[in-house]
Structure formats: structure tokens, C-alpha cells
Design an enzyme around this catalytic site. Structure first.
Site, PDB file in Angstrom:
ATOM      1  CG  ASP A  29      53.659 -28.458  53.118  1.00 54.00           C
ATOM      2  OD1 ASP A  29      53.558 -27.226  53.232  1.00 54.00           O
ATOM      3  OD2 ASP A  29      54.496 -28.996  52.370  1.00 54.00           O
ATOM      4  CD  GLU A  77      54.743 -29.972  47.852  1.00 52.99           C
ATOM      5  OE1 GLU A  77      54.875 -30.593  48.903  1.00 52.99           O
ATOM      6  OE2 GLU A  77      55.191 -30.359  46.751  1.00 52.99           O
ATOM      7  CE  LYS A 134      56.173 -26.174  52.062  1.00 56.85           C
ATOM      8  NZ  LYS A 134      56.351 -27.344  51.205  1.00 56.85           N
ATOM      9  CE  LYS A 137      58.306 -32.295  46.868  1.00 55.92           C
ATOM     10  NZ  LYS A 137      56.852 -32.499  46.712  1.00 55.92           N
ATOM     11  CB  VAL A 162      53.167 -34.045  56.909  1.00 53.40           C
ATOM     12  CG1 VAL A 162      52.537 -34.512  58.201  1.00 53.40           C
ATOM     13  CG2 VAL A 162      52.157 -33.236  56.101  1.00 53.40           C
ATOM     14  CB  THR A 163      56.326 -36.210  54.815  1.00 53.40           C
ATOM     15  OG1 THR A 163      57.247 -35.895  53.751  1.00 53.40           O
ATOM     16  CG2 THR A 163      54.949 -36.446  54.228  1.00 53.40           C
ATOM     17  CB  CYS A 167      57.710 -30.374  53.126  1.00 56.48           C
ATOM     18  SG  CYS A 167      57.294 -30.578  51.384  1.00 56.48           S
ATOM     19  CD  GLN A 207      77.828 -35.116  60.921  1.00 58.24           C
ATOM     20  OE1 GLN A 207      78.923 -34.589  60.724  1.00 58.24           O
ATOM     21  NE2 GLN A 207      76.968 -35.372  59.962  1.00 58.24           N
TER      22      GLN A 207
HETATM   23  C1  C5J Z   1      55.536 -32.705  51.757  1.00 56.74           C
HETATM   24  C2  C5J Z   1      55.645 -34.212  49.888  1.00 56.74           C
HETATM   25  N1  C5J Z   1      54.789 -31.737  52.287  1.00 56.74           N
HETATM   26  N2  C5J Z   1      55.987 -35.250  50.619  1.00 56.74           N
HETATM   27  N3  C5J Z   1      55.305 -33.021  50.458  1.00 56.74           N
HETATM   28  O1  C5J Z   1      56.371 -33.293  52.411  1.00 56.74           O
HETATM   29  O2  C5J Z   1      55.603 -34.313  48.695  1.00 56.74           O
END
Ligand code: C5J
Length: 225
Positions: A29, A77, A134, A137, A162-163, A167, A207
């Protein structure tokens, strides 16, 4: 690069046994609306410079990855122009004045085909590099990503973009459940919130590497040299 070659990448919680021939760089993204000044992300009050720090390390990693002839996959996205794939829950969440599908600073917000939905020029996909559109997320849900990876014999993912806490994390978790090993170079992912950047990375490597490994672009590049 020899198909069988195994390389070690310094990483946390322990070194990552990298198999370039069965690895893909999955760039999540890196879209104009999230990263560019004047886009949707900034319109919501976010500081896009937090995300833009990840552009240069991604460019360096992508250049080396392409030079080695390794596989690259990009995601975006967004939704169909008729919004038929947009759950009502996602449409109304946040109670903002403007939301998905409405007119935004770079066209209709998070709608496929609009300028803001496109990938930033610095990391623009090349011909032959799959772009996964997509609606959610995670990059696996409601997409053909898993099929593409299976068809190409991919077992490892170097996940950037990102982020970090949204995502990237969702995709790493989905990939982990499907049997992929994921490595995240910390400087190639970004969050609008420094505390989420830190915790998003900690959650992946906690972990004993519950979802995967965390490293840096310099360490991945060193292994590819
Ligand atoms: C992504 C969002 N790409 N933060 N989208 O992380 O809404």
C-alpha cells in the site's frame, strides 16, 4: 543468483535463513493517498512525513531486488468504483466528514483508478510485477495473492510498506497462518504514530518470532551483495 542459495540475514529474534529463489518482496500500500502531502492521510490530520521516511530505504531495496531478478509484488488498498466490495462497517467507521468513495483531495477516496489510489512514483510497479488490489487490510483476504505465491513457489516474504500496525501487521499475520516465513525490515515500514511503529514491530518478533522476523534494509542488502 543460484536457485538453491541460502543466505543468512541478521534479524530478531534470531538470524533469518534467506532463500532468495523462493522469496518475494511484498510492498504494501505505498499509495499516494497515504503518503503524499495533500492526500487522504494528511486530510485526516496525519503527519505523512512519518510514512515518507520509508520511501528511500524501499527504493534501495527494490532496486537491488530487481537487479538480482527476484520477485516483487505490490498491493493497493481500495474498492470498486461502485463500492460493492465495501462493507458498511468500513464505510461508516470513524464518522469522518468524508470517507471511502467520497471526493477527496486526489479523487474519490480509496477507489480503484483514482489518482490517490495509485502507487507513489518513487516505487511504481514495473511491467510484470503483480499488483494486488485488496479491499481489506490484509493482502490475502479477498485477493488472489496466495494463488500467485503458490504458483511461483514462494515460501518467504520480505514485507515492507504502510502502515506498520495496520496493513503490514495484518498481512504478516495472514501470511504466517498460511505457512509463509515473513521478514520485516523496520526502516521500510511506516506508521503515522511512532509508538505504533515500535509496538507493531515488537509484536511480530515477540515470543521467539511469533509472526516473523524484524531486520533492516541494510542487513537485507548486505545478504544480497
Ligand atoms: C493501511 C490503513 N494500508 N492504515 N491502511 O495500513 O488504513
Amino acid at each position: 543468483m543460484k536457485a538453491s542459495k541460502k543466505l543468512m540475514i541478521e534479524a530478531e529474534p534470531y538470524p533469518f535463513e534467506f532463500q532468495p529463489a523462493s522469496a518475494a518482496l511484498l510492498i504494501i500500500d505505498m499509495q499516494r493517498d497515504f503518503l503524499e502531502p495533500g492526500g487522504f492521510g494528511e486530510m485526516l490530520g496525519n503527519d505523512v512525513s512519518q510514512l515518507r521516511q520509508s520511501i528511500e530505504p524501499n527504493q534501495k531495496l527494490l532496486a537491488k531486488w530487481r537487479a538480482k531478478g527476484l520477485q516483487v509484488i505490490h498491493t493497493r488498498e481500495g474498492h470498486r468504483p461502485d463500492l460493492a466490495d465495501l462493507p458498511e462497517t468500513k464505510r461508516v467507521r470513524g464518522r469522518g466528514r468524508r470517507g471511502i468513495g467520497d471526493a477527496g483531495p486526489m479523487g474519490r477516496i480509496l477507489v480503484r483508478g483514482e489518482p490517490g489510489h495509485d502507487i507513489i512514483p518513487e516505487l511504481y510497479p514495473r511491467h510484470g510485477e503483480p499488483v494486488i488490489d485488496k479491499p481489506g487490510k490484509g493482502a490475502f483476504w479477498a485477493t488472489d495473492l496466495h494463488g500467485i505465491l503458490q504458483n511461483r513457489g514462494i515460501k518467504q516474504l520480505v514485507v515492507t510498506g504502510v502502515t506498520t500496525e495496520v496493513c503490514v501487521n495484518t498481512t504478516v499475520r495472514e501470511a504466517n497462518d498460511r505457512g509463509y516465513d515473513c521478514l520485516v525490515p523496520a526502516d521500510c515500514v511506516g506508521s503515522y504514530f511512532p509508538e505504533f511503529q515500535e509496538m507493531g514491530l515488537k509484536m511480530i518478533k515477540a515470543q521467539g518470532g511469533i509472526f516473523g522476523w524484524v531486520s533492516s534494509s541494510a542487513k537485507v542488502l548486505a545478504a544480497l551483495r
